[in-house]
Scaffold this motif. Structure first.
Motif, PDB file in Angstrom:
ATOM      1  N   TYR A 179      13.988  -0.408   2.622  1.00  0.00           N
ATOM      2  CA  TYR A 179      14.161  -1.481   1.640  1.00  0.00           C
ATOM      3  C   TYR A 179      15.483  -1.302   0.889  1.00  0.00           C
ATOM      4  O   TYR A 179      16.290  -2.230   0.776  1.00  0.00           O
ATOM      5  CB  TYR A 179      12.977  -1.472   0.671  1.00  0.00           C
ATOM      6  CG  TYR A 179      13.013  -2.521  -0.405  1.00  0.00           C
ATOM      7  CD1 TYR A 179      12.433  -3.768  -0.204  1.00  0.00           C
ATOM      8  CD2 TYR A 179      13.608  -2.265  -1.645  1.00  0.00           C
ATOM      9  CE1 TYR A 179      12.448  -4.735  -1.201  1.00  0.00           C
ATOM     10  CE2 TYR A 179      13.632  -3.219  -2.639  1.00  0.00           C
ATOM     11  CZ  TYR A 179      13.048  -4.444  -2.424  1.00  0.00           C
ATOM     12  OH  TYR A 179      13.071  -5.395  -3.402  1.00  0.00           O
TER      13      TYR A 179
ATOM     14  N   ILE B 114      10.333   2.384   1.618  1.00  0.00           N
ATOM     15  CA  ILE B 114      11.181   2.281   0.429  1.00  0.00           C
ATOM     16  C   ILE B 114      12.641   2.584   0.775  1.00  0.00           C
ATOM     17  O   ILE B 114      13.557   1.950   0.271  1.00  0.00           O
ATOM     18  CB  ILE B 114      10.649   3.194  -0.691  1.00  0.00           C
ATOM     19  CG1 ILE B 114      11.494   3.083  -1.954  1.00  0.00           C
ATOM     20  CG2 ILE B 114      10.580   4.626  -0.269  1.00  0.00           C
ATOM     21  CD1 ILE B 114      10.779   2.362  -3.035  1.00  0.00           C
ATOM     22  N   LEU B 115      12.835   3.554   1.692  1.00  0.00           N
ATOM     23  CA  LEU B 115      14.205   3.884   2.109  1.00  0.00           C
ATOM     24  C   LEU B 115      14.850   2.702   2.809  1.00  0.00           C
ATOM     25  O   LEU B 115      15.992   2.330   2.527  1.00  0.00           O
ATOM     26  CB  LEU B 115      14.193   5.082   3.060  1.00  0.00           C
ATOM     27  CG  LEU B 115      13.853   6.437   2.450  1.00  0.00           C
ATOM     28  CD1 LEU B 115      13.982   7.529   3.503  1.00  0.00           C
ATOM     29  CD2 LEU B 115      14.779   6.730   1.288  1.00  0.00           C
TER      30      LEU B 115
ATOM     31  N   ASN C 101       5.737   5.089   4.222  1.00  0.00           N
ATOM     32  CA  ASN C 101       6.513   6.223   3.719  1.00  0.00           C
ATOM     33  C   ASN C 101       8.007   5.955   3.756  1.00  0.00           C
ATOM     34  O   ASN C 101       8.716   6.223   2.806  1.00  0.00           O
ATOM     35  CB  ASN C 101       6.238   7.521   4.483  1.00  0.00           C
ATOM     36  CG  ASN C 101       4.888   8.090   4.108  1.00  0.00           C
ATOM     37  OD1 ASN C 101       4.430   7.889   2.995  1.00  0.00           O
ATOM     38  ND2 ASN C 101       4.246   8.760   5.046  1.00  0.00           N
ATOM     39  N   PHE C 102       8.479   5.437   4.874  1.00  0.00           N
ATOM     40  CA  PHE C 102       9.916   5.202   4.963  1.00  0.00           C
ATOM     41  C   PHE C 102      10.287   3.809   4.472  1.00  0.00           C
ATOM     42  O   PHE C 102      11.449   3.449   4.412  1.00  0.00           O
ATOM     43  CB  PHE C 102      10.406   5.406   6.393  1.00  0.00           C
ATOM     44  CG  PHE C 102      10.371   6.842   6.804  1.00  0.00           C
ATOM     45  CD1 PHE C 102      11.423   7.690   6.495  1.00  0.00           C
ATOM     46  CD2 PHE C 102       9.270   7.356   7.466  1.00  0.00           C
ATOM     47  CE1 PHE C 102      11.386   9.030   6.842  1.00  0.00           C
ATOM     48  CE2 PHE C 102       9.225   8.691   7.822  1.00  0.00           C
ATOM     49  CZ  PHE C 102      10.276   9.534   7.514  1.00  0.00           C
TER      50      PHE C 102
END
Lengths: 294, 259, 329
Positions: free
Chosen positions: C283, C280-281, C277-278
């Protein structure tokens, strides 16, 4: 429906969607003019505009007439923040470095939107009640009138800002020559901040006016960004007027492609015509073909 | 045709006109440069000097006129084809390859002097190594000639301005030109550097290269040129030896008019 | 042999032993994918990093070759070698046809031209359903086989992919260190000055564009016969952007940078899976941080690290020397 009214229908719906492309393109143009950056996060500003309005309405219970400006305002603040945190600290680097940074920003904004809003598709109610208006066999949604009206007002406001206000003229000066502008006592940093605020604002505006027509989701920003970029290139990079016209033109091409060829190939049709136009005019339709200075 | 006449006709342009929309940049300009001489082109700002260089090197397409070098016509050719005929130039606003070292800049100058192709460099054939060695020797010779040997491995962008001017000359020399066009080589140089540059340009002529130079520094022009051509408002108003030109009333008027 | 080839040889030796050191086959898969991206990034760096010409449509050449060989071998039963040859030929031929008009565009206009082309090709992958299988993709592509030998295990395929990557790296390095490499870098800074020195700028730009498309096509063919399935999303605009990011993040005009960029951006999402969930943030944040703090890219960062380590070693050596020198003397 006659052929003529069908054609009119394509033009109307194309111009409606194209207005949002045009506003996104305007955002690209303004940031490009002060920084030479192609802001890959521009599409996310558009997405955030629509999504924030939806959620202000649904979660916050904010009435629509307030939710819309609130969303635009928040996105404007996001634009300022993006500049403060990621662009200003590295100013002076090559535009390419900053472009990749904006790619990172777009991933962040998209990821954040996904976490907060989820992966569903949402719609925003139309700004006003009332059924479609008949226009010689073609129908015009009242929301389209809102889209055209707000786009027109934005363009007029922008024209006034650049032509009549000192700040607007200062921004144009930065676009021509940053160094000379700073020597003339123009605070280039504030101009860059202002350009990010302005881009985020017009982007969000484009997103929020379109959301009642096309629905919105956390990931619509990618395609809207691409279309906005295409529009400002088509119009001639750096020319705000060209950007808006390019957007509307792109929207109409797409709509004609969907109607006359096939809906699956609508983007392909739009891009093929766009490439042909670029090969014909390599600096865009309204770009100045700058003579190579030796 | 006598030998003398042939020498006169080595590098010449006739009736060159160039217009941008309604503005006439060059109008019926002619020039004759003798083999192995130093021809200066002077004139007030906006006289059309750099336009003439741009026409010669193929960046601008002239509206009328012809240019010949040693009997072959070079007008109407693309820039990279003009250079194949042995005409190489430098630039008023330096065009150094800042993403390369000093030596690599000069090696790029010899681009046309190596004939190896993709198969040679992909497979590192003997021809590749032989020609690269020759390029390197030539490049080092050119750097030596302008006095930049000590800086050869420096990124070119880090050179001081005056040295960048010399680097452009070295890079042009590495192409082994027949005609070298220098566009304001002394612009931005101090007196000492300008004086050294004058000596360098004469030594280039001594190497058997024909030099055409656009320059604003009158002392330098009068001191080293063999012949001077004066342009004003896109037209030739005088030509001759430095002494003749200096006395020409039209030239005096043009320069006084500018003041 | 010089220093450049020695570096590559050391890298090849390291690549050869890595499969024996891996804890599980999962990493082998990631390494194969990063090998494919290395091929693509090295090719794109020739075009972008060296010649300074942007392409936001390179995923199209990657996909054209993958689909061509996939359709010919999977649907029509061609031998794999013939499918790959056809894929490479078609992809490079299309690249040439596109290059001629597109490379007249400059800077951001060129980026847009290539982007438009990439999107058109992507739409065709989606819409030409009878040929490509449409959005759900094309299945039944055979595994790579050469003269009866089938490369079915990941370990075998690892050597095929990295063998190709290292060979293509060597060719790129030979190009860069030649008169053509210099001409390309000259075009990057000043087309005007390059043309004055006799460089046919348009021809060189076309050559390097087609060459980098060929690299992408090799990656595409190897991809198709590894995964045995292709679908449009692999060749989307996002992939083109990812490739550009690999080149810039790795280091413009640095072939090792391209390798580092490809490895880093392939492994990063895998490492981040743990924080689902996190991911992508994080990244996005890491990408931003890298670009902010490593202006010359990963290659320069690695070089600085190497320099610091070397000077530390030297200092340690110098401190130890009096005693060591005494005993040796």
């Amino acid at each position: 429906m006659t052929a003529a009214s069908a054609l009119l229908q394509y033009v109307i719906s194309g111009a409606t969607v194209g207005s949002t492309y045009g506003l996104a393109a305007l955002g690209f143009t303004v940031i490009y003019n002060t920084t030479e950056i192609i802001n890959f996060a521009q599409g996310e500003f558009v997405m955030l505009g629509g999504m924030l309005a939806v959620f202000a309405l649904r979660w916050g219970g904010v009435p629509l007439p307030l939710a819309v400006p609130l969303a635009v305002l928040i996105v404007t603040a996001v634009g300022v923040l993006v500049n403060r945190l990621t662009i200003r600290p590295v100013q002076g680097r090559s535009p390419l470095t900053m472009i990749i940074i904006t790619i990172g920003v777009s991933i962040l904004l998209r990821g954040g939107a996904m976490l907060i809003f989820g992966k569903d598709t949402f719609s925003l109610p139309a700004f006003s009640q009332g059924g479609p208006i008949d226009l010689g066999g073609a129908t015009l949604l009242p929301q389209s009138l809102w889209v055209f009206g707000i786009t027109l007002l934005t363009v007029l406001g922008m024209k006034f800002f650049f032509d009549r206000t000192l700040t607007g003229k200062a921004m144009l000066a930065c676009a021509c020559d940053r160094k000379a502008a700073s020597l003339m006592g123009i605070h280039v940093d504030s101009m860059v901040t202002l350009s990010f605020a302005f881009s985020a604002l017009v982007g969000a505006l484009g997103g929020v006016i379109l959301a009642p027509i096309t629905l919105t989701a956390y990931d619509v920003g990618i395609l809207l960004g691409v279309k906005g970029f295409a529009a400002c290139i088509l119009g001639g990079l750096g020319n705000p007027f060209g950007a808006v016209v390019g957007g509307i033109l792109l929207g109409i091409l797409e709509s004609l492609g969907a109607g006359l060829v096939s809906s699956g190939y609508k983007d392909a049709v739009a891009f093929i015509i766009m490439l042909a136009l670029l090969f014909w005019r390599p600096s865009g339709l309204f770009g100045s073909a700058r003579a190579e200075r030796v | 045709m006598s030998g003398q006449a042939h020498k006169e006709m080595y590098f010449h342009g006739d009736g060159i006109s160039l217009r941008f929309g309604g503005v006439t940049a060059l109008s019926g300009v002619g020039f004759h440069v003798r083999r192995n001489s130093l021809q200066a082109i002077i004139g007030p700002n906006g006289a059309g000097k750099t336009s003439l260089f741009n026409v010669i090197t193929g960046f601008y397409r002239m509206d009328e006129g012809e240019i010949h070098l040693d009997g072959s016509r070079i007008s109407g050719l693309a820039p990279h084809v003009v250079s194949r005929h042995g005409i190489v130039r430098t630039f008023q606003n330096l065009e150094i390859f800042t993403n390369m070292t000093v030596l690599e800049n000069v090696l790029t100058g010899s681009h046309l002097l190596a004939g190896y192709g993709p198969l040679d460099f992909f497979l590192r054939t003997r021809r590749f190594f032989r020609e690269e060695r020759e390029l390197r020797e030539r490049a080092e010779g050119c750097l030596d000639f302008v006095g930049l040997s000590a800086h050869r491995d420096l990124p070119a962008g880090q050179l001081p301005f005056g040295s960048q001017r010399l680097l452009e000359i070295a890079r042009a020399l590495a192409a082994e030109p027949r005609v070298l066009l220098l566009d304001e080589p002394a612009a931005g140089l101090n007196m000492k550097e300008t004086s050294a540059l004058g000596g360098l340009i004469r030594r280039i002529v001594d190497r058997g290269i024909t030099v055409v130079m656009v320059e604003h520094d009158m002392d330098l022009v009068m001191r080293i040129s063999d012949r001077v051509l004066v342009l004003n408002y896109g037209e030739v108003i005088a030509g001759g030896t430095p002494a003749e030109v200096q006395k020409d009333p039209a030239v005096v008027a043009a320069y006084l008019g500018e003041e | 042999m010089d220093g450049h080839n020695a570096g590559l040889l050391a890298f090849a030796a390291a690549a050869a032993v890595v499969p024996f050191l891996l804890p599980n086959d999962y990493y082998l898969t990631v390494l194969i994918v990063s090998g494919l991206y290395t091929i693509l990034a090295v090719g794109l760096n020739l075009l972008m990093g060296y010649a300074g010409q942007a392409s936001l449509g390179h995923a199209a050449f990657y996909g054209l070759s993958a689909y061509t060989t996939g359709i010919l071998t999977g649907t029509h039963g061609w031998p794999v070698w013939a499918g790959i040859a056809a894929g490479l030929a078609l992809s490079t031929a299309v690249a040439y046809l596109i290059a001629v008009p597109t490379l007249k565009l400059r800077g951001n206009y060129l980026a847009m031209g290539t982007l438009g082309f990439g999107i058109i090709v992507y739409i065709v992958f989606n819409e030409a359903t009878e040929l490509t299988g449409g959005p759900s993709g094309l299945t039944g592509i055979p595994k790579l086989n050469v003269a009866g030998k089938v490369f079915s295990s990941d370990r075998e395929y690892y050597y095929v992919v990295w063998g190709a990557a290292i060979l293509l790296f060597l060719l790129a390095q030979n190009l860069v260190r030649s008169r053509m490499g210099r001409a390309l870098r000259a075009i990057h800074t000043s087309e005007t000055a390059a043309s004055v020195l006799g460089v046919d700028t348009q021809r060189y730009k076309i050559f390097v564009f087609v060459l980098s498309a060929f690299y992408a096509a090799v990656g595409g063919a190897l991809y198709a016969h590894y995964v045995t399935f292709v679908s449009p999303s692999t060749f989307s605009f996002g992939t083109s952007v990812l490739l550009v990011t690999m080149v810039v993040l790795g280091g413009m005009a640095s072939l090792w940078g391209a390798v580092l960029g490809a490895l880093f951006l392939t492994f990063l999402p895998e490492w981040l899976r743990a924080i689902e969930n996190f991911d992508i943030l994080v990244y996005g944040a890491i990408l931003i941080a890298c670009m902010m703090f490593l202006p010359g890219g990963l290659a320069e960062g690695a070089e600085r690290l190497w320099g610091a380590a070397a000077s530390l070693l030297r200092r340690a050596g110098a401190a130890g020397r009096p005693a060591g020198g005494g005993s040796a003397g």
